[in-house]
Scaffold this motif. Structure first.
Motif, PDB file in Angstrom:
ATOM      1  N   GLU A 199       9.092  -5.111  -6.234  1.00 49.29           N
ATOM      2  CA  GLU A 199       8.211  -5.856  -5.450  1.00 49.29           C
ATOM      3  C   GLU A 199       8.521  -7.419  -5.688  1.00 49.29           C
ATOM      4  O   GLU A 199       8.746  -7.749  -6.874  1.00 49.29           O
ATOM      5  N   ARG A 200       8.860  -7.815  -4.608  1.00 52.26           N
ATOM      6  CA  ARG A 200       9.461  -9.187  -4.491  1.00 52.26           C
ATOM      7  C   ARG A 200       8.379 -10.457  -5.334  1.00 52.26           C
ATOM      8  O   ARG A 200       8.740 -11.156  -5.712  1.00 52.26           O
ATOM      9  N   LYS A 226      -2.202 -11.021   1.855  1.00 52.48           N
ATOM     10  CA  LYS A 226      -1.198 -10.377   3.306  1.00 52.48           C
ATOM     11  C   LYS A 226      -2.059 -10.597   4.451  1.00 52.48           C
ATOM     12  O   LYS A 226      -3.242 -10.681   4.506  1.00 52.48           O
ATOM     13  N   GLY A 235       7.071  -3.082   4.374  1.00 47.84           N
ATOM     14  CA  GLY A 235       6.020  -3.683   5.419  1.00 47.84           C
ATOM     15  C   GLY A 235       6.642  -4.096   6.825  1.00 47.84           C
ATOM     16  O   GLY A 235       7.532  -3.394   7.084  1.00 47.84           O
ATOM     17  N   GLY A 286      -3.989   0.657  10.339  1.00 51.11           N
ATOM     18  CA  GLY A 286      -2.635   0.491   9.899  1.00 51.11           C
ATOM     19  C   GLY A 286      -2.650   0.768   8.380  1.00 51.11           C
ATOM     20  O   GLY A 286      -1.416   1.223   7.889  1.00 51.11           O
ATOM     21  N   MET A 287      -3.539   0.255   7.481  1.00 54.02           N
ATOM     22  CA  MET A 287      -3.477   0.556   6.216  1.00 54.02           C
ATOM     23  C   MET A 287      -3.641   2.217   5.992  1.00 54.02           C
ATOM     24  O   MET A 287      -3.016   2.921   5.050  1.00 54.02           O
ATOM     25  N   PHE A 318     -10.017  -4.525   7.051  1.00 55.52           N
ATOM     26  CA  PHE A 318     -11.001  -3.463   7.369  1.00 55.52           C
ATOM     27  C   PHE A 318     -10.437  -2.129   7.010  1.00 55.52           C
ATOM     28  O   PHE A 318      -9.532  -1.491   7.596  1.00 55.52           O
ATOM     29  N   ARG A 357      -6.793  -7.983   0.247  1.00 60.30           N
ATOM     30  CA  ARG A 357      -5.734  -7.318   0.210  1.00 60.30           C
ATOM     31  C   ARG A 357      -5.218  -7.642  -1.291  1.00 60.30           C
ATOM     32  O   ARG A 357      -4.369  -6.700  -1.990  1.00 60.30           O
ATOM     33  N   LEU A 402       0.889  -1.257   0.055  1.00 64.07           N
ATOM     34  CA  LEU A 402      -0.081   0.000  -0.092  1.00 64.07           C
ATOM     35  C   LEU A 402       0.948   1.320   0.087  1.00 64.07           C
ATOM     36  O   LEU A 402       0.659   2.347  -0.797  1.00 64.07           O
ATOM     37  N   ALA A 403       1.649   1.356   0.954  1.00 59.20           N
ATOM     38  CA  ALA A 403       2.510   2.752   0.940  1.00 59.20           C
ATOM     39  C   ALA A 403       3.552   2.648  -0.179  1.00 59.20           C
ATOM     40  O   ALA A 403       3.527   3.816  -0.695  1.00 59.20           O
ATOM     41  N   GLY A 421      -6.757  -7.826   8.602  1.00 56.61           N
ATOM     42  CA  GLY A 421      -8.013  -7.827   8.911  1.00 56.61           C
ATOM     43  C   GLY A 421      -8.799  -7.331   7.646  1.00 56.61           C
ATOM     44  O   GLY A 421      -9.955  -7.554   7.425  1.00 56.61           O
ATOM     45  N   ASP A 458       4.317   0.486   7.526  1.00 56.57           N
ATOM     46  CA  ASP A 458       4.791  -0.376   8.621  1.00 56.57           C
ATOM     47  C   ASP A 458       6.552  -0.004   9.033  1.00 56.57           C
ATOM     48  O   ASP A 458       6.841  -0.136  10.441  1.00 56.57           O
ATOM     49  N   VAL A 480      14.528  -7.346  -3.214  1.00 50.46           N
ATOM     50  CA  VAL A 480      15.758  -6.542  -2.644  1.00 50.46           C
ATOM     51  C   VAL A 480      16.684  -7.091  -1.817  1.00 50.46           C
ATOM     52  O   VAL A 480      16.208  -7.742  -0.721  1.00 50.46           O
TER      53      VAL A 480
HETATM   54  C1  LIG Z   1      -2.735  -9.204  12.202  1.00 44.66           C
HETATM   55  C2  LIG Z   1      -2.885  -7.977  11.636  1.00 44.66           C
HETATM   56  C3  LIG Z   1      -4.135  -7.460  11.112  1.00 44.66           C
HETATM   57  C4  LIG Z   1      -4.109  -6.195  10.695  1.00 44.66           C
HETATM   58  N1  LIG Z   1      -5.514  -5.675  10.236  1.00 44.66           N
HETATM   59  C5  LIG Z   1      -5.690  -4.662   9.774  1.00 44.66           C
HETATM   60  C6  LIG Z   1      -6.992  -3.974   9.363  1.00 44.66           C
HETATM   61  O1  LIG Z   1      -7.972  -4.874   9.491  1.00 44.66           O
HETATM   62  N2  LIG Z   1      -6.915  -2.900   8.955  1.00 44.66           N
HETATM   63  C7  LIG Z   1      -5.844  -1.951   8.729  1.00 44.66           C
HETATM   64  O2  LIG Z   1      -5.973  -0.897   8.100  1.00 44.66           O
HETATM   65  N3  LIG Z   1      -4.799  -2.510   8.873  1.00 44.66           N
HETATM   66  C8  LIG Z   1      -4.522  -3.815   9.595  1.00 44.66           C
HETATM   67  N4  LIG Z   1      -3.381  -4.367   9.640  1.00 44.66           N
HETATM   68  C9  LIG Z   1      -1.894  -3.434   9.325  1.00 44.66           C
HETATM   69  C10 LIG Z   1      -1.810  -3.642   7.912  1.00 44.66           C
HETATM   70  O3  LIG Z   1      -1.752  -4.748   7.123  1.00 44.66           O
HETATM   71  C11 LIG Z   1      -0.400  -2.791   7.698  1.00 44.66           C
HETATM   72  O4  LIG Z   1      -0.388  -1.661   8.254  1.00 44.66           O
HETATM   73  C12 LIG Z   1      -0.123  -2.470   5.977  1.00 44.66           C
HETATM   74  O5  LIG Z   1      -0.270  -3.508   5.339  1.00 44.66           O
HETATM   75  C13 LIG Z   1       1.263  -1.951   6.030  1.00 44.66           C
HETATM   76  O6  LIG Z   1       1.507  -1.656   4.709  1.00 44.66           O
HETATM   77  P1  LIG Z   1       3.045  -1.460   4.142  1.00 44.66           P
HETATM   78  O7  LIG Z   1       2.825  -0.881   2.634  1.00 44.66           O
HETATM   79  O8  LIG Z   1       3.732  -0.543   5.151  1.00 44.66           O
HETATM   80  O9  LIG Z   1       3.320  -2.948   3.893  1.00 44.66           O
HETATM   81  P2  LIG Z   1       2.722  -4.141   3.273  1.00 44.66           P
HETATM   82  O10 LIG Z   1       1.388  -4.039   2.621  1.00 44.66           O
HETATM   83  O11 LIG Z   1       3.159  -5.397   3.812  1.00 44.66           O
HETATM   84  O12 LIG Z   1       3.937  -4.105   1.716  1.00 44.66           O
HETATM   85  C14 LIG Z   1       5.146  -4.405   1.840  1.00 44.66           C
HETATM   86  C15 LIG Z   1       5.688  -4.945   0.507  1.00 44.66           C
HETATM   87  O13 LIG Z   1       6.883  -5.069   0.414  1.00 44.66           O
HETATM   88  C16 LIG Z   1       7.239  -6.402  -0.196  1.00 44.66           C
HETATM   89  N5  LIG Z   1       8.682  -6.749   0.265  1.00 44.66           N
HETATM   90  C17 LIG Z   1       9.137  -6.842   1.449  1.00 44.66           C
HETATM   91  N6  LIG Z   1      10.397  -7.157   1.328  1.00 44.66           N
HETATM   92  C18 LIG Z   1      10.852  -7.029   0.298  1.00 44.66           C
HETATM   93  C19 LIG Z   1      12.131  -6.869  -0.255  1.00 44.66           C
HETATM   94  N7  LIG Z   1      13.137  -7.490   0.147  1.00 44.66           N
HETATM   95  N8  LIG Z   1      12.087  -6.788  -1.822  1.00 44.66           N
HETATM   96  C20 LIG Z   1      10.966  -6.384  -2.609  1.00 44.66           C
HETATM   97  N9  LIG Z   1       9.945  -6.416  -1.982  1.00 44.66           N
HETATM   98  C21 LIG Z   1       9.761  -6.525  -0.569  1.00 44.66           C
HETATM   99  C22 LIG Z   1       6.274  -7.389   0.156  1.00 44.66           C
HETATM  100  O14 LIG Z   1       6.097  -8.497  -0.725  1.00 44.66           O
HETATM  101  C23 LIG Z   1       4.993  -6.358   0.254  1.00 44.66           C
HETATM  102  O15 LIG Z   1       4.168  -6.511  -1.088  1.00 44.66           O
HETATM  103  C24 LIG Z   1      -3.176  -5.577  10.257  1.00 44.66           C
HETATM  104  C25 LIG Z   1      -1.836  -6.142  10.641  1.00 44.66           C
HETATM  105  C26 LIG Z   1      -1.928  -7.294  11.297  1.00 44.66           C
HETATM  106  C27 LIG Z   1      -0.377  -7.949  11.460  1.00 44.66           C
END
Ligand SMILES: Cc1cc2nc3c(=O)[nH]c(=O)nc-3n(C[C@H](O)[C@H](O)[C@H](O)COP(=O)(O)OP(=O)(O)OC[C@H]3O[C@@H](n4cnc5c(N)ncnc54)[C@H](O)[C@@H]3O)c2cc1C
Length: 368
Positions: free
Chosen positions: A32-33, A40, A143, A285-286, A45, A94, A12-13, A43, A273, A118
């Motif tokens: 993106e890996r 993922k 993340g 979190g999203m 939500f 997701r 997302l971010a 939840g 994250d 990466v």
């Molecule tokens: C149990 C649980 C329940 C949750 N429920 C909710 C909810 O209901 N509502 C809500 O808003 N939030 C919820 N969250 C939080 C939410 O899922 C995260 O905050 C959100 O996904 C963070 O987005 P992001 O873009 O930082 O990371 P992510 O969405 O995790 O994206 C990270 C990306 O980086 C990629 N990546 C990782 N390492 C590498 C690498 N070395 N090389 C290339 N690519 C890589 C991954 O494949 C992934 O696609 C929940 C979290 C947990 C743990």
């Protein structure tokens, strides 16, 4: 040739910041890996602030098939309390949401590399499974996954949580009873959230204390059997069909993490994250991840430093993270949980107030 901004991680971010930067004419490469759509642990939500952020990008979640969630039902043992949410949230898989965002980044002009991992970062030199890239700036959006050669986003804790997610096809009777609510089942050593993410599909996402999971035998089947002792979950899932061969799982969740810049961070911006991880009980979190992308793109185009960005992000999302963490801790304390349930049964509006108190404030373009 001018080096692009390299975004590591197309969740997302990462996808949101890439879209916003590419639209300003900035050269952006997303790495993106995962080679294709993927689920993922989440939840699913999507809170009102996240919905607004996506709509602002031109991707209203309802256009992707998201269902409305406008009630909250809290269950603990044989007690249930229900209240209206003070906003309309959305339930959406997701795999669908993240893929649509990444597609939007591509259409905005970002180069998107899929199936490329990466493996390291040396300053602005990005080492990958498909060669090296020189970046002008790096947006670290992996993340909860840390990159080797980078300091850990947050130390793992021994008494930490394990998270699980499983999609189910519910029976018409269970679907009807669930309605447009997010159901939160508080079982003492963790909690589970159940809500619709499609016309007949529901998502069960839960976190459980690692020690409790180990005591149960450390398997999904044993955990599920324990959850079926909860009357609320048994009535919904008793005749449901799992839609995934195995649940997704993740350990070492760094809840409450807030990145604090230590001196000169160079050209590495931490998003999602990697920057802040709020309690998932708040379902925000999203929204935090999308907010970090909006702020990063805004400040980047105005020439701000990474230190300014991290400071402003902490000021914008820090209060939400602290309130949500307090609520999550209380939900596990037996006395606080019993008193909280009693108070909520006497005055269900407390749930509405709790939901309102754990939202992010409206985004304000801030002076760098
Ligand atoms: C149990 C649980 C329940 C949750 N429920 C909710 C909810 O209901 N509502 C809500 O808003 N939030 C919820 N969250 C939080 C939410 O899922 C995260 O905050 C959100 O996904 C963070 O987005 P992001 O873009 O930082 O990371 P992510 O969405 O995790 O994206 C990270 C990306 O980086 C990629 N990546 C990782 N390492 C590498 C690498 N070395 N090389 C290339 N690519 C890589 C991954 O494949 C992934 O696609 C929940 C979290 C947990 C743990």
């Amino acid at each position: 040739m001018v080096s692009p901004v390299v975004v590591i991680g197309g969740g997302l971010a990462g996808a949101a910041v890439a879209t916003r930067l590419a639209r300003t004419g900035q050269a952006v490469t997303v790495i993106e890996r995962e080679a294709g759509p993927h689920e993922k642990v989440c939840g699913e939500f999507l809170s009102v602030e996240g919905c607004q952020d996506l709509a602002g990008l031109g991707l209203p979640p309802e256009h992707l098939g998201a269902v409305a969630i406008d009630r909250v039902r809290v269950l603990h043992r044989r007690h249930a309390v229900e209240a209206k949410l003070p906003f309309v949230a959305r339930g959406l898989s997701r795999a669908i949401m993240d893929e649509a965002l990444l597609d939007m980044a591509r259409k905005a002009g970002a180069e998107v590399l899929r199936g490329v991992r990466v493996t390291g970062l040396q300053g602005t030199r990005v080492l990958t499974s498909a060669g090296e890239y020189e970046a002008s700036h790096v947006m670290l959006a992996t993340g909860k996954h840390d990159l080797r050669a980078m300091p850990r986003a947050a130390p793992a804790t021994r008494d930490g949580y394990v998270g699980f997610k499983m999609h189910w096809r519910l029976s018409p009777r269970a679907l009807d009873a669930l309605g447009s609510a997010i159901e939160l089942v508080l079982f003492g050593q963790g909690y589970a959230g159940l809500q619709r993410v499609g016309t007949r599909e529901a998502n069960l996402c839960l976190v459980v204390r690692r020690q409790h999971f180990a005591e149960l035998g450390g398997t999904w089947d044993a955990l599920l059997a324990r959850l079926m002792d909860e009357p609320g979950l048994a009535s919904r899932l008793g005749d449901a069909q799992p839609l995934m061969a195995r649940p997704l799982a993740i350990a070492n969740l760094p809840y409450g993490h807030m990145h604090r810049p230590s001196g000169d961070e160079g050209a590495v911006w931490r998003l999602g994250d990697q920057a802040a991880m709020t309690a998932s009980l708040s379902g925000d979190g999203m929204a935090v991840a999308l907010r970090s992308a909006t702020l990063a793109a805004d400040l980047f185009t105005r020439g701000a430093t990474t230190a300014q960005f991290h400071r402003l992000l902490a000021a914008q999302v820090g209060p939400q993270v602290r309130r949500a963490m307090r609520l999550q801790r209380l939900s596990e304390h037996p006395l606080a949980l019993a008193l909280g349930m009693q108070a909520a049964r006497a005055c269900p509006r407390l749930l509405t107030l709790g939901a309102r108190a754990t939202r992010l404030p409206a985004y304000e373009a801030t002076k760098a």
